[in-house]
Design an enzyme around this catalytic site. Sequence first.
Site, PDB file in Angstrom:
ATOM      1  N   HIS A  38     -98.957  96.414 119.890  1.00 17.62           N
ATOM      2  CA  HIS A  38     -99.699  95.913 121.043  1.00 17.62           C
ATOM      3  C   HIS A  38    -100.044  94.447 120.783  1.00 17.62           C
ATOM      4  O   HIS A  38     -99.867  93.608 121.646  1.00 17.62           O
ATOM      5  CB  HIS A  38    -100.945  96.771 121.274  1.00 17.62           C
ATOM      6  CG  HIS A  38    -101.679  96.433 122.525  1.00 17.62           C
ATOM      7  ND1 HIS A  38    -101.065  96.443 123.752  1.00 17.62           N
ATOM      8  CD2 HIS A  38    -102.972  96.071 122.760  1.00 17.62           C
ATOM      9  CE1 HIS A  38    -101.953  96.096 124.685  1.00 17.62           C
ATOM     10  NE2 HIS A  38    -103.107  95.861 124.106  1.00 17.62           N
ATOM     11  N   PHE A  88    -107.690  98.594 128.322  1.00 21.30           N
ATOM     12  CA  PHE A  88    -109.084  98.696 128.771  1.00 21.30           C
ATOM     13  C   PHE A  88    -109.414 100.154 129.059  1.00 21.30           C
ATOM     14  O   PHE A  88    -108.598 100.873 129.635  1.00 21.30           O
ATOM     15  CB  PHE A  88    -109.239  97.932 130.094  1.00 21.30           C
ATOM     16  CG  PHE A  88    -109.760  96.536 129.942  1.00 21.30           C
ATOM     17  CD1 PHE A  88    -109.703  95.880 128.738  1.00 21.30           C
ATOM     18  CD2 PHE A  88    -110.308  95.870 131.029  1.00 21.30           C
ATOM     19  CE1 PHE A  88    -110.180  94.585 128.603  1.00 21.30           C
ATOM     20  CE2 PHE A  88    -110.784  94.581 130.917  1.00 21.30           C
ATOM     21  CZ  PHE A  88    -110.718  93.940 129.701  1.00 21.30           C
ATOM     22  N   HIS A  92     -99.537  88.261 127.309  1.00 21.36           N
ATOM     23  CA  HIS A  92     -99.932  89.639 127.601  1.00 21.36           C
ATOM     24  C   HIS A  92     -99.730  89.862 129.103  1.00 21.36           C
ATOM     25  O   HIS A  92    -100.472  89.339 129.916  1.00 21.36           O
ATOM     26  CB  HIS A  92    -101.390  89.856 127.203  1.00 21.36           C
ATOM     27  CG  HIS A  92    -101.813  91.302 127.268  1.00 21.36           C
ATOM     28  ND1 HIS A  92    -101.034  92.282 127.833  1.00 21.36           N
ATOM     29  CD2 HIS A  92    -102.939  91.928 126.838  1.00 21.36           C
ATOM     30  CE1 HIS A  92    -101.657  93.447 127.757  1.00 21.36           C
ATOM     31  NE2 HIS A  92    -102.813  93.265 127.152  1.00 21.36           N
ATOM     32  N   LYS A  96     -95.761  89.670 122.349  1.00 20.41           N
ATOM     33  CA  LYS A  96     -96.712  88.947 123.206  1.00 20.41           C
ATOM     34  C   LYS A  96     -96.851  87.496 122.759  1.00 20.41           C
ATOM     35  O   LYS A  96     -97.263  86.642 123.545  1.00 20.41           O
ATOM     36  CB  LYS A  96     -98.091  89.626 123.165  1.00 20.41           C
ATOM     37  CG  LYS A  96     -98.138  90.929 123.955  1.00 20.41           C
ATOM     38  CD  LYS A  96     -99.557  91.450 124.085  1.00 20.41           C
ATOM     39  CE  LYS A  96     -99.629  92.734 124.889  1.00 20.41           C
ATOM     40  NZ  LYS A  96     -99.200  93.923 124.148  1.00 20.41           N
ATOM     41  N   GLU A 140    -105.481  97.608 115.038  1.00 24.69           N
ATOM     42  CA  GLU A 140    -104.126  98.155 115.119  1.00 24.69           C
ATOM     43  C   GLU A 140    -103.495  98.245 113.730  1.00 24.69           C
ATOM     44  O   GLU A 140    -102.812  99.215 113.405  1.00 24.69           O
ATOM     45  CB  GLU A 140    -103.251  97.291 116.054  1.00 24.69           C
ATOM     46  CG  GLU A 140    -101.891  97.926 116.321  1.00 24.69           C
ATOM     47  CD  GLU A 140    -101.091  97.215 117.408  1.00 24.69           C
ATOM     48  OE1 GLU A 140    -101.519  96.146 117.881  1.00 24.69           O
ATOM     49  OE2 GLU A 140    -100.032  97.745 117.793  1.00 24.69           O
ATOM     50  N   CYS A 168    -103.485  97.871 130.699  1.00 26.55           N
ATOM     51  CA  CYS A 168    -102.429  97.346 129.842  1.00 26.55           C
ATOM     52  C   CYS A 168    -101.477  98.404 129.295  1.00 26.55           C
ATOM     53  O   CYS A 168    -100.503  98.064 128.621  1.00 26.55           O
ATOM     54  CB  CYS A 168    -103.047  96.558 128.693  1.00 26.55           C
ATOM     55  SG  CYS A 168    -104.396  95.518 129.246  1.00 26.55           S
TER      56      CYS A 168
END
Lengths: 419, 416
Positions: free
Chosen positions: A299, A396, A337, A332, A310, A166
């Site tokens: 994010h 990830f 996403h 998003k 976050e 990502c």
Amino acid sequence: MNKNTAKRVVVTGLGIITAIGESTPTFQKALFNGECGIGPVSLFDTTGFPCEVAAQVKIKDLKTFFGATGIKRVSRCDLLGLIATHEALLDSDLESERCSQKDIGVVLGGGAGGMLSWEKFRRTSWLKKTKARPSPLLSIAQCTLTDLIASRYRLIGSRATISTACSSSATSIGYGFDLIRSGVHEIVITGGSESLSELTFAGFNALRLMDPEYCRPFDKSRRGLSLGEGAAILILESYESAEHRGATMYAEVLGYATNSDAFHMTSPDPEAMGMSRAMTKALGTANVSIDQVDYINAHGTATKINDQVETKAIKRVFGEKGARALAISSTKSMVGHCLGAAGAIEAVATVLALSKQVIPPTIHLENSDPDCDLDYVPNNSRTQEIHIALNNSFAFGGNNTSVVFGRGQAQKKKIKSWE
Amino acid sequence: MIDIAITGIGVMSPLGVGRKAFWENCRRAKTGIKKITSFDTSSLRSNIAGWVEDFDPRQFMSPGVYRRMSRISRMAVASSVEAMKDSGLILDSIDRERIAVIMGTSYGSSSHVEDFYISLLKDGPRGAQPFLFPETVPNAPASHIAMFHGITGPNTTFCQNEISAENAILYAQNLLLQNQVNIALVGGADELSAILYSCYNAVGALKKIKVENDELVNPKPGDGLILGEGAGVLVMERLDFALERNAKIYGILRSGVITGGITSVGHYEVEGEQMARAMSLAMKKANINPDEIDQINVSANFSGELDRMEYNQLKKIFRKPTKDLSVTPLKYLIGDFGGAGVIRAAAILLSLYHQLPLPTVSIEMLKAEPQCSLEWNLHSIDKTQVALMTTTTFGGGSTSFIFTKDGSSLKSVANS
């Protein structure tokens, strides 16, 4: 590198295709209007998954973008990327012949690449009813789009495809920035593309990370992410080159940082050390102090843990008071996403925010969460003076990338329409 | 110019597990290409590959650590363990944020992609195996390396077909030159899997060879590539940093260049102009003439298409009678994969360090003519100072690196 001799890097072209808009002008309109692109998926059967929806690009036949004959034998992911590239090059006045003579680099971020094509092949061969045609296999490599763009526009400069899930396309912007700043290239095509695939759809479902309805970043009732697809391309160029040819400077790339949590494959470090260090280091390389930052494109996946951690990371970097003064949003909530393309799509949103002085909202944000208690620009965009913005991408494997953008110096022309 | 020193090497290769075995078999030109035994190849037109035999992850980490890892991640972490140990770096005494982990791989764990997708096909939307999914991302090996050593600096993975590992070296070089980090663990890794092999078979890219038993395979160049697998990790650091800590230095990365070739998907650049441009630029950057190069490491992979292009371009650049021009096509021993660049670099660096040349073949061999049979020349004593490593990938893209024994700013680097 000596900061005094390092070249400045500006964004001179934008191209984007997402579930809420298939060109920069339409994306911008939907982005500032807070439109949601999440809905039914027609690319494959999602029946029976805990979550059955995603933010799919709405155009039925993408191939018609390139005329009646279209483009043959490319994966959906590559097609989305070629569409965004075409727009970005046109936007920056770099189309066709003028493009070929320069030493231009192509650095993209990849996600699942041609996975959707591979799945068709694999399903057919697994069922053993008919013989599977092998041609889709040629485009399974993540770098196929990078190669296609380079070939189509005859670019002989650096070529790289970053694959860090990502954060891939956010890091591609960083590497492009490096290549220009250090004088290797004057222009680098950066960004990324991602198409929905059964693999990622089933994967995030299996990990129980998806909201069955739609994602609601930073909302108390959030239940996970919504997947999306799309592509975004940013043309990065040295300030000198852009000024020389009178190009539009949408924004300036001021710096970036990548790092690793070194903590867990799928969960962020709950102490937010990695995320906060990525932001701090990015600001450091950009030579920007925390009080200069006006906006963060988060994010903001809408998983329970990401949004909480976050938020914690932002507070760690900016302090409790400083964090409260920031406008933060998760785009998003509108486009889903988009994994390998997420960083680039959000970079385009950030650049448009700086260029238009409008902060895009976080939609579906109804209930405040005590763990997420900052200003997430809920539901409605906001016109506000912004000079410096930060764009976060976390992935990830604990990969974190933060990119710092500054307001462009000159606005010489309006964004061209796709046509 | 700032030089970059290589101070640690770890290799899991078809030529052997571990640096020592790899180097010994490399020197002897013992092939790592053999009959595939890990999956059924009966329905395919080929059954050989360069694959890693006798790899036991327990030699490098505990079962609890590698339990959920794919083969590629296991080999990558094992390589990093060997390389770190070799480098003599003590992690507790250095800032782990100033260390990067940069990897290159063609496809990551194709076996996990396959297993996860098949679990979905077999067991439906609610039956897909969640623990398989995280390993499907190509950056899983780099993340495992970071987690294993607790390295919190930049972490990036490149996927660029056959120049994936080369891209990783270039990015690491960029981070070191910009002084973003002091040290970079730079790796290349790929795993051989049934699905990947069958996909290459389906598109007709593999050399059609079937062998019966465990005989040694010595195929002729041309008519299709032979796949390989393996992992390698190099510890790269700024030369000043390496000298300050009195590190063992294998060699110096003097320059690295990438160019883009124009071609269609699945094919190599036709003439090889961009390959030649990369080589010329790398030599120019390192301030090295073609006459000064002692060793040419090529990316020829049995495909014929690539081998012949390298033949044509090298002849132009080196302007020697072909009988005097020899090259090391290491992929003729280990097979072809995206992470191979780091393993080839490891061979070059071991050769510079031990001052023993790598085996070579006559450049004529790269013409892949039907009557040729592959003959390796082994060399005993020779002083090797400068090596050129060129790599070209299908899809377009060439890289070129110059490695030297000594740094540009030093007369001689201690050979400890």
